[in-house]
Design an enzyme around this catalytic site. Structure first.
Site, PDB file in Angstrom:
ATOM      1  N   GLU A  11       4.032   3.308   1.098  1.00 36.25           N
ATOM      2  CA  GLU A  11       4.368   2.986   2.028  1.00 36.25           C
ATOM      3  C   GLU A  11       5.578   4.451   2.055  1.00 36.25           C
ATOM      4  OE1 GLU A  11       5.133  -1.251   2.716  1.00 36.25           O
ATOM      5  OE2 GLU A  11       3.137  -1.675   3.187  1.00 36.25           O
ATOM      6  N   GLU A  64      -4.049  -3.147   1.502  1.00 37.49           N
ATOM      7  CA  GLU A  64      -3.034  -4.351   1.239  1.00 37.49           C
ATOM      8  C   GLU A  64      -3.205  -5.418   1.928  1.00 37.49           C
ATOM      9  OE1 GLU A  64       0.824  -3.901   0.152  1.00 37.49           O
ATOM     10  OE2 GLU A  64       0.572  -1.810  -0.656  1.00 37.49           O
TER      11      GLU A  64
HETATM   12  C1  GAL Z   1       3.902  -3.665   1.526  1.00 37.38           C
HETATM   13  C2  GAL Z   1       4.118  -2.889  -0.376  1.00 37.38           C
HETATM   14  C3  GAL Z   1       3.917  -3.539  -1.107  1.00 37.38           C
HETATM   15  C4  GAL Z   1       3.840  -5.228  -0.740  1.00 37.38           C
HETATM   16  C5  GAL Z   1       4.065  -5.604  -0.016  1.00 37.38           C
HETATM   17  C6  GAL Z   1       4.113  -7.669   0.503  1.00 37.38           C
HETATM   18  O1  GAL Z   1       4.330  -3.101   2.798  1.00 37.38           O
HETATM   19  O2  GAL Z   1       3.811  -1.935  -0.332  1.00 37.38           O
HETATM   20  O3  GAL Z   1       4.643  -3.743  -2.697  1.00 37.38           O
HETATM   21  O4  GAL Z   1       5.787  -5.483  -1.061  1.00 37.38           O
HETATM   22  O5  GAL Z   1       4.328  -5.316   1.520  1.00 37.38           O
HETATM   23  O6  GAL Z   1       3.559  -8.087   1.546  1.00 37.38           O
END
Ligand code: GAL
Length: 674
Positions: A154, A309
């Site tokens: 990110e 994710e």
């Molecule tokens: C994302 C990030 C992850 C984790 C996740 C939690 O933005 O890439 O490492 O922190 O959020 O929701």
């Protein structure tokens, strides 16, 4: 169709896995493999924040633990997305080289801590990242289990350190050549802000220059440029070992600090992290919003993407950590696939035991077993993805393009007036999108650099900033028979944020729309107007009313109130073989629904269903030369029946005429291409 991950050309299911946090617990690492198999997980992302374990002290690399992990995963049929660790710098490095820490807009340098906060310009950090990425790639690129590079994590934010400011000045010199030219393009005579030396130029900060809009816009462009330049260091390092392994980086929801469309040349695969905040009610709006963002991600490269994710249950960074309702995990995951994802990946596989994410949802809880609701939901998604693996060979093919341009957004939101209490560009884009989405009409999201010639309908809401050349594309599109929708706040400034002289919409678009926009009335939040059509229908209007005069366009509707009552508010103009509509204000949802319903019929736009889906049910289509895949997700919170077009079967091969969807159900059907 080329696979996103040729070494393992399948639907991916898995997510972020942090074995580096558990190296002293071989029992847990072993149990992880067993649980992954039980959850139908075939792919994990490893090493994302592992720099301190990979290089415990300067120049001393330790990759043996990582190799054991990747080997073991591979032996068990689980593939690795291998990350470069640049998203979090190790403490030793941050303490020895404070210049790699970011300087914030208040011009104070960060202390050591956090993550995603390194300087993108620092030569030392770039050199260390290049060395690390090169070493990782030399060791692992040829590993049969490594299918994709995950560059950093990110990328986000900006740095105001002296090195970044110097790089900004170099970038400006390259762009403008002379200071005279820069002063002219930025209109710096205003308030005596004329620069007489390049060194006088600083990034815009709240306690410094904020009134020169050309500067603000160029700083944002530069930040995107500089981050991509940093990313190229990473990309080139891993590609040097084996150019065939694709690279990605994970993007974020509604992230407007960078222009993601500019990243497309450097990335083989677009991926992103989606965290919809589901509630007890009102989930339809959230579903429409995330549908739009999935479509953004697919459209950036015009190919399927990866959901990198999502949470298997809840997040821990929102005011309330809400669990998903039964079914919602399936509906939400299938929504991503329906819009073009070839994966469902999670943050995170196993919950960390300490630190700030210890209460973030995970496939495996601190409890450690598989007999949980969340685990069962994850396994069910894994099984579903296995069943619909063929879908990876299909894509969404849209006949409608919606222009959502980041530079335009920066310029609109950075201007003073006409509505400083909320100009709502993104909301206006969403309003058009939602109408098409609710009708099951596939939509691509484009920016002003994209090719729009192949679409039947192009919607360009609030096209305030016209980047050089886009007006030509729009003209050609309509001339050749396309239908264009434009709105208030269109064609006001050029790409340097200088207003068009000689009447709006500028750059010749006035001719395309057949209107002249003389003035703009802004409404307070509690003020409204109405749009009246000739047949008596009325729609509420809010926020901005453009006062327009037809110059060849036919008036379809007029304002119902105020001193401009009876004047044009909705027009259509024949231009060449096509038509251009102009909507002079921000309408209620029904206006867009009725307009697109009419155009869908007139233009025979492709739709997932023959009829309108029931309210709250999303209908999407993926297809290829042989097959069509119909996705139905029920976000309405009620049971719903949907009649399917002829010829669809479920994934057991059973013909289906009526789909019965439980609340938050997601179902997939296929048929031969019609
Ligand atoms: C994302 C990030 C992850 C984790 C996740 C939690 O933005 O890439 O490492 O922190 O959020 O929701």
């Amino acid at each position: 169709m080329k696979s996103l991950t040729p070494k393992y050309p399948h639907m991916l299911h898995g997510g972020d896995y942090n074995p580096d946090q558990w190296l002293d617990r071989p029992d847990i690492l072993e149990e992880d493999i067993r649980l992954m198999k039980e959850a139908h997980i075939n792919c994990v992302s490893v090493g994302i924040f592992a720099w301190a374990k990979l290089e415990p002290q300067e120049g001393v690399y330790d990759f043996d633990w990582l190799e054991k992990i990747i080997d073991n995963l591979y032996k068990n049929g689980i593939y690795t997305v291998l990350a470069t660790p640049s998203g979090a710098k190790p403490v030793w490095m941050s303490e020895q080289h404070p210049e790699i820490r970011r300087v914030q807009a208040n011009l104070v340098r960060d202390e050591t801590g956090g993550r995603h906060n390194h300087c993108y310009t620092s030569p030392y950090y770039r050199e260390k990242v290049k060395a690390m990425d090169t070493a990782l790639a030399q060791r692992f690129a040829s590993h049969p289990g490594v299918i994709l590079w995950h560059l950093s994590n990110e990328y986000g934010g900006e740095c105001y350190c002296p090195q970044c400011q110097a790089a900004f000045r170099r970038w400006l010199r390259e762009k403008y050549g002379t200071l005279d030219n820069l002063n002219h393009q930025w209109w710096t005579t205003f308030w005596s802000h004329t620069y007489t030396d390049w060194e006088q130029i600083h990034a815009p900060v709240p306690h410094g220059e904020t009134s020169v809009h050309g500067l603000t816009l160029d700083w944002k462009r530069f930040v995107t440029h500089q981050v991509i330049d940093f990313m190229k260091v990473e990309r080139d390092a891993v590609k040097a070992a084996d150019p065939a392994i694709p690279v990605t980086t994970n993007f974020m929801y509604d992230f407007y600090h960078y222009n993601y469309f500019k990243f497309k040349e450097q990335l083989d695969v677009i991926s992103w992290d989606a965290y919809p905040q589901w509630r007890n009610e009102g989930n339809v709006e959230t579903a429409a919003d995330f549908a739009l963002w999935h479509d953004v991600m697919r459209s950036i490269k015009g190919q399927p993407f990866l959901l990198m994710e999502s949470t298997p249950s809840n997040t821990n960074w929102t005011p309330v950590s809400k669990l998903k309702k039964p079914g919602m995990h399936m509906a939400s995951s299938m929504q991503a696939v329906a819009h073009g994802a070839n994966s469902v990946q999670y943050f995170q596989f196993r919950k960390s035991r300490g630190s700030t994410e210890k209460f973030h949802g995970a496939v495996v809880d601190h409890y450690g077993g598989s007999d949980t609701r969340v685990f069962r939901d994850v396994a069910a998604v894994g099984q579903r993805l296995e069943a619909i693996d063929a879908v990876t060979q299909s894509d969404v093919k849209a006949e409608v393009a919606l222009v959502f341009d980041m530079e335009n957004r920066w310029a609109i939101e950075g201007a003073a007036g006409p509505r400083n209490c909320g100009i709502h560009y993104a909301e206006q884009v969403r309003a058009h999108y939602r109408a098409l989405w609710s009708m099951g009409i596939p939509v691509d999201i484009v920016d002003e650099e994209c090719d729009i010639s192949g679409y039947k309908l192009v919607i360009a809401p609030m096209l305030y900033l016209l980047r050089a050349g886009f007006e030509e594309k729009l003209k050609a599109f309509v001339e050749n028979g396309g239908t264009l929708i434009g709105t208030y706040h269109t064609g006001l400034v050029n790409e340097n944020d200088l207003c068009y002289l000689g009447g709006w919409p500028g750059a010749g678009l006035g001719e395309v729309f057949g209107v002249w926009h003389e003035d703009t009335d802004s409404l307070w939040d509690d003020e409204h107007n109405t749009l009246r059509l000739a047949d008596g229908r009325e729609y509420g209007l809010k926020e901005i009313c453009a006062l327009i005069h037809p110059r060849g366009a036919q008036v379809l509707g007029t304002y119902g109130e105020d001193f401009y009552q009876g004047e044009a508010a909705l027009t259509v103009n024949q231009y060449g073989k096509g038509r251009a509509y102009y909507i002079a204000s921000f309408g209620e949802d029904a206006l867009y629904r009725d307009l697109y319903q009419k155009l869908a019929g007139e233009l025979s736009l492709k739709r997932a269903l023959e009829d309108l889906p029931p309210e709250g049910v999303e209908a999407c289509l993926r297809e290829n030369g042989e097959a069509q895949y119909l996705f139905l997700q029920n976000f309405s919170g009620r049971q719903q029946q949907v009649s399917l077009p002829q010829g669809y079967v479920d994934f057991q091969g059973q013909p289906v005429e009526q789909a019965c969807l439980a609340p938050y159900d997601g179902q997939v059907f296929c048929r031969e291409k019609q």
